[in-house]
Design an enzyme around this catalytic site. Sequence first.
Site: not given
Length: 179
Positions: A14-16
């Site tokens: 997902g979002c880093f």
Amino acid sequence: MNKPKLETITLGGGCFWCTEAVFQELKGVTSVVSGYTGGSAPGKPTYREICSGLTGHAEVVQVTFDMAVITLYEILQIFMTTHDPTTLNRQGADVGTQYRSVIYYKNEVQKEIAKNVLNDITPLYKAPITTELSPLGVFYEAEEDHQDYYKNNKSQGYCQVVINPKLAKLRKLYAEKVK
């Protein structure tokens, strides 16, 4: 003093910003670098290009760790249980191929360990695991404002609503592994 035995693995969950925050909390992790990989667009991609979903790249982190302190198996187990590996191209409200769950291996040993972890954690989930297992290609480091994002923006809304619960889960499940 023993010289650390460092290993690096590249993970997309997902979002880093979320994935980076989780791994920065762990004993034995020496660095976490946010970046992009897995696509085929020419040249170094930008965050804006990645967010379009058109580059084929995933938001990832490169996690470097001391294998004398934490093993690759443990790193991957923590990875697989601190994000949802059953949602294809999605983590919460973040939707698109850039948010896919993926393990990028750099050699056959990493690939085999990843297969073992995927096999071992499958019974923990009711839905099928959608995590990709792919060879690592070119890794592009993300822009500076995406590095250490949580550390630098703890009061930001996204950090409060999305990252803080992930860190709470990490601390509950893996208290002995947290710094």
